[in-house]
Write an enzyme that holds these catalytic residues in place. Structure first.
Site, PDB file in Angstrom:
ATOM      1  N   TYR A 136       0.913  -1.401   0.066  1.00 40.23           N
ATOM      2  CA  TYR A 136      -0.024   0.011   0.055  1.00 40.23           C
ATOM      3  C   TYR A 136       0.795   1.179  -0.103  1.00 40.23           C
ATOM      4  CZ  TYR A 136      -3.405   3.658   1.218  1.00 40.23           C
ATOM      5  OH  TYR A 136      -3.915   4.741   1.254  1.00 40.23           O
ATOM      6  N   TRP A 152       1.149   5.544  -1.845  1.00 42.83           N
ATOM      7  CA  TRP A 152       1.132   6.532  -2.826  1.00 42.83           C
ATOM      8  C   TRP A 152       2.059   6.721  -3.673  1.00 42.83           C
ATOM      9  CZ3 TRP A 152      -2.264  11.353  -3.177  1.00 42.83           C
ATOM     10  CH2 TRP A 152      -3.336  10.990  -2.733  1.00 42.83           C
TER      11      TRP A 152
END
Ligand SMILES: Nc1nc2c(c(=O)[nH]1)N[C@H]1C(S)=C(S)[C@@H](COP(=O)(O)OP(=O)(O)OC[C@H]3O[C@@H](n4cnc5c(=O)[nH]c(N)nc54)[C@H](O)[C@@H]3O)O[C@H]1N2
Ligand SMILES: Nc1nc2c(c(=O)[nH]1)N[C@H]1C(S)=C(S)[C@@H](COP(=O)(O)OP(=O)(O)OC[C@H]3O[C@@H](n4cnc5c(=O)[nH]c(N)nc54)[C@H](O)[C@@H]3O)O[C@H]1N2
Ligand SMILES: [Mo]
Length: 783
Positions: free
Chosen positions: A129, A131
């Site tokens: 996970y 960005w």
């Protein structure tokens, strides 16, 4: 072919020639012009189309080749010497040995082969996970997942840290979450058709700097100011006054953190007993008001959800609640609920309760009113835009069925084989041998980092792709250094913004850094999967493929994109705004039979038979107040509520070591905001080092005093790279996740619950320990 594109097309793996125009790049925090001298990036100027550029971007310039840049593949010393499974507890405390790419690729490939043979592909955890960076092709997770899918798959993760609770529950109430999130009523519509904007969690413009996948023009500030100028009144319901810009002059209500649901229920109660509900709306568009009313009136549990009841929980006076409810009913009202409200225990409830409240007000789907998920969580919230489903790198199919709800990662590592609940089903945690992260930082984003570190010691091997020595790479066994966006060509094509931007390659990779794609290609080659991974395309050919498919999809929706050469020459394009302003749920409201919601009833489910049927004690069939384990109502007199919200000066932990982030830390510690009243009772003063602690850990911070924070609350933004003291559970730098609880929001969503957190705060006496967060690890010769 134009001069600017020579050398681009035919030969695979050729490097793009610089175009005649000024170079461009895009990032999650905006678009910039890139200045280059002698082959090195020397500056980043705001894009000329951006009226409100973010200062975050240019921090990258100093960091490209500073001592924190990882310039060659590295392996943790004892792992290199002893092989997989050696001294996992030493992760984060050991020196690294530099290896060649060839050796790194061999080590990774051999370990993948071993684990697949002995344990199967589900023993590889690559939820990964995070960005990463903007850019359609060099998206680290997509590259990692595509690569692993080519060799049999991996255990994945479901949903996000941003709002996992909403991603799970809202589809059961409205049929989809993302579908509405991406179509929130636009700022223009609010300016023309709203009187009152009530914002739970405020509208913090600091967050509007960001838009995932890139943005061309920051519009949040303008959107809010125009609404204000048009006469919209704002109510900021938040522990922080600054959650709505001072220029707006919002009314500020500061309930105890994590008690918004009680407040919302009391607003609903008032609407109900004062006959202020829109009964026609409820009858036509919703189901379950009966059960919800019974709960509001206390028929089902003996507790009436009156303003007096809520006042005792929230510490907002009953009279204020009553008046707010009446005012909302009399006005054209928009209710916004920040994503942060999902990141708390029972984080499913605030969104559900707001949907129920807005249903009772009966203004959903009309211009300027209804409800919204977090105005200004990102620049794209409320941005009126035509959305195109641009192409991205296809990830292929993952043959492995095993997954976890994203925030259950510690528990998965701690308890292989144990069962967990999620959204109505029981699943089992797989036994993980390899953890691979590319484009995220769990030592930034996960809660209870001391517990996480203990669990992190268990896998045989941890692999990380990143470009700098942050808290993730320091805790890995095999570190694969990647390029930054400025060192590779890419495309920022995003449905979340109107501007689509060419991301130029502005300089050669630093040291031996490789693009994530090239890293995986190299490993795939050793595993006989290169052809499957690349499909015979060079990176440049992939970019053209992505652009071509995107252009076709855009055309199908009536959006004209220039051809590739023209786009490269121009550097950017703007998709025209749709002629009609976006109004969320408009079609459903216009004709609920023709456009039913994708719920069992086709209507808004104020009561959900499905959720009730799961029988979860922590998520009943209608919105409900359940006191969290940690909140001010259950606090000892010397405890404070810790609020760890998003940092104003960076995105999460990215570029924590850069000048923009460092400017806020004259003495090297993350600031902690406290009300002067709480400081007095603790004998603390402005600017002094403090220690925040609870049973899970501790962190240092610099005290900042302000009347703009509610008494009883201390705020430490996320983002300071975790810097654990080797002898204890202290973060020497100020990462609040040293303190936050690692617990699922409920059995339904199992989302992260960072905001339900109590701490004690005291002066830090003595000499500050030496901080290591912004120092690279020791690199030693092969032993
Ligand atoms: N206490 C608390 N914790 C929180 C939150 C909170 O409110 N409170 N918020 C949560 C939320 S909403 C989120 S979204 C998460 C965010 O957590 P993350 O998304 O994990 O945080 P980032 O720091 O953005 O991590 C991205 C990483 O990708 C790296 N990177 C950048 N470009 C590239 C690239 O091209 N290739 C590779 N391989 N790597 C790259 C960066 O260096 C960085 O280390 O945090 C969560 N954690
Ligand atoms: N500058 C910057 N912007 C960002 C990010 C970043 O890292 N930096 N991250 C991006 C990401 S990934 C996400 S998910 C979004 C997140 O968007 P949000 O979740 O909206 O962001 P936060 O800043 O965590 O929270 C907003 C405000 O909610 C308030 N709040 C917290 N808990 C409560 C509560 O219980 N009740 C009430 N009433 N208010 C509460 C806090 O005061 C906080 O300032 O932001 C995005 N924008
Ligand atoms: Mo997020």
């Amino acid at each position: 072919m134009s001069k600017s594109l020579q050398g681009f097309a035919t030969e695979s793996r050729t490097v793009m020639i610089k175009p005649d125009r000024d170079l461009l790049t895009s990032s999650h925090w905006g678009t910039y012009r890139v200045e280059v001298q002698d082959g090195r990036v020397t500056g980043m100027r705001p894009f000329e189309r951006d009226p409100d550029p973010s200062p975050i971007g240019p921090a990258l310039v100093d960091l490209l080749d500073d001592p924190m840049r990882i310039k060659a593949p590295m392996v943790r010393k004892s792992w290199l010497e002893g092989g997989p499974g050696t001294a996992g507890h030493m992760r984060g405390q050991e020196a690294f040995v530099q290896v060649t790419w060839e050796e790194a690729n061999r080590l990774v490939a051999d370990e993948l082969q071993r684990v697949r043979r002995e344990h199967g592909n589900q023993a590889i955890y690559a939820g990964s996970y995070g960005w990463a960076s903007a850019g359609r092709f060099h998206h680290a997770q997509s590259q990692l997942k595509r690569f692993l899918n080519c060799i049999g798959g991996y255990t994945s993760s479901r949903f996000t840290y941003s709002f996992a609770a909403a991603e799970t529950i809202v589809p059961r109430i409205l049929g989809t979450f993302r579908g509405f999130l991406n179509n929130q009523t636009s700022w223009e519509s609010i300016a023309t058709d709203c009187d009152l904007l009530v914002a739970f969690g405020g509208i913090p413009l600091k967050n509007g700097q960001i838009s995932q996948g890139g943005l061309g023009a920051h519009i949040q500030r303008d959107g809010v100011l125009r609404a204000k100028a048009a006469g919209v009144e704002f109510v900021n319901i938040s522990p922080l006054r600054s959650d709505i810009d001072a220029a707006i002059g919002a009314e500020w209500l500061a309930p105890r953190p994590c008690t918004d649901v009680a407040l919302i229920l009391a607003l609903c109660h008032t609407l109900l007993v004062e006959d202020l509900c829109d009964d026609e709306f409820l009858a036509r568009y919703t189901v379950g008001m009966e059960q919800f009313s019974a709960y509001l009136l206390g028929c089902s549990d003996g507790v009436e959800k009156t303003p007096q009841w809520a006042a005792a929980i929230t510490e907002i006076p009953a009279e204020t609640i009553l008046e707010l409810a009446r005012r909302m009913a009399q006005s054209r009202t928009m209710v916004s609920v920040a994503w942060a409200l999902t990141r708390q225990q029972h984080g499913e409830q605030p969104f559900w309760a707001v949907i129920a409240l807005a249903s009772m007000l009966g203004q959903i789907g009309r211009p300027g009113t209804g409800f919204a998920f977090g105005y200004s969580a990102m620049n794209n919230t409320g941005l009126n835009r035509q959305q195109v489903n641009y192409a991205s790198l296809p990830q292929g199919k993952n043959p492995v069925a095993e997954f976890i709800p994203v925030a259950r990662v510690t528990e998965m590592l701690e308890r292989p084989g144990d069962a967990f609940d999620f959204d109505g089903t029981r699943y089992t945690y797989p036994d993980i041998r390899v953890v691979w992260w590319a484009g995220g930082n769990p030592f930034h984003h996960h809660q209870d980092l001391n517990r996480f570190r203990r669990a992190w010691a268990k896998p045989d091997t941890v692999i990380a792709n990143d470009w700098c020595w942050n808290s993730l790479t320091k805790h890995a066994d095999i570190v694969l250094p990647c390029t930054t966006t400025l060192e590779r060509a890419d495309l920022a094509l995003t449905p979340k913004d109107r501007h689509q931007v060419v991301m130029d390659k502005a300089m050669e990779p630093v040291g031996q850094a490789r693009d994530d794609h090239e890293i995986f290609r190299g490993i795939a080659a050793r595993l006989g999967a290169e052809e499957a991974f690349t499909e015979g395309r060079s990176p440049e050919e992939w970019l053209r493929w992505i652009y071509t498919v995107s252009r076709q999809r855009a055309a199908a929706e009536g959006v004209e994109m220039p051809d590739w050469d023209q786009f490269q020459r121009d550097g950017w394009m703007e998709v025209p705004a749709p002629p009609k302003l976006t109004v969320m749920m408009e079609a459903f409201i216009a004709d609920p039979d023709a456009h039913p919601l994708a719920t069992p009833s086709g209507r808004i489910e104020i009561f959900s038979e499905t959720i009730a049927g799961f029988g979860y004690d922590d998520c009943p069939g209608h919105p409900a107040w359940m006191a969290p384990a940690e909140w001010l109502g259950a606090a000892a007199p010397d405890e404070l509520h810790l609020m760890s919200n998003q940092p104003h000066n960076k995105l999460h932990g990215q570029m924590d070591h850069g000048r923009v982030s460092q400017a806020d830390r004259p003495d090297g510690l993350e600031p902690a905001l406290m009300n002067p009243r709480d400081a007095r009772t603790r004998d603390l003063s402005e600017g002094q080092p403090i220690r925040l602690h609870n049973a899970r850990g501790a962190c240092l911070a610099t005290l900042r005093l302000s009347e703009a924070i509610r008494p009883g609350v201390v705020q430490v933004a996320t983002g300071a790279w975790w810097d654990p003291d080797p002898d204890g559970d202290l973060c020497r730098h100020g990462n609040p996740n040293a303190l936050t609880p690692d617990q699922g929001t409920s059995k339904l969503a199992q989302g992260p619950a960072a905001h339900s957190c109590l701490v004690r705060v005291e002066a830090f006496e003595g000499r500050l320990p030496e901080r290591r967060a912004h120092q690279p690890p020791e690199i030693v010769p092969r032993g």
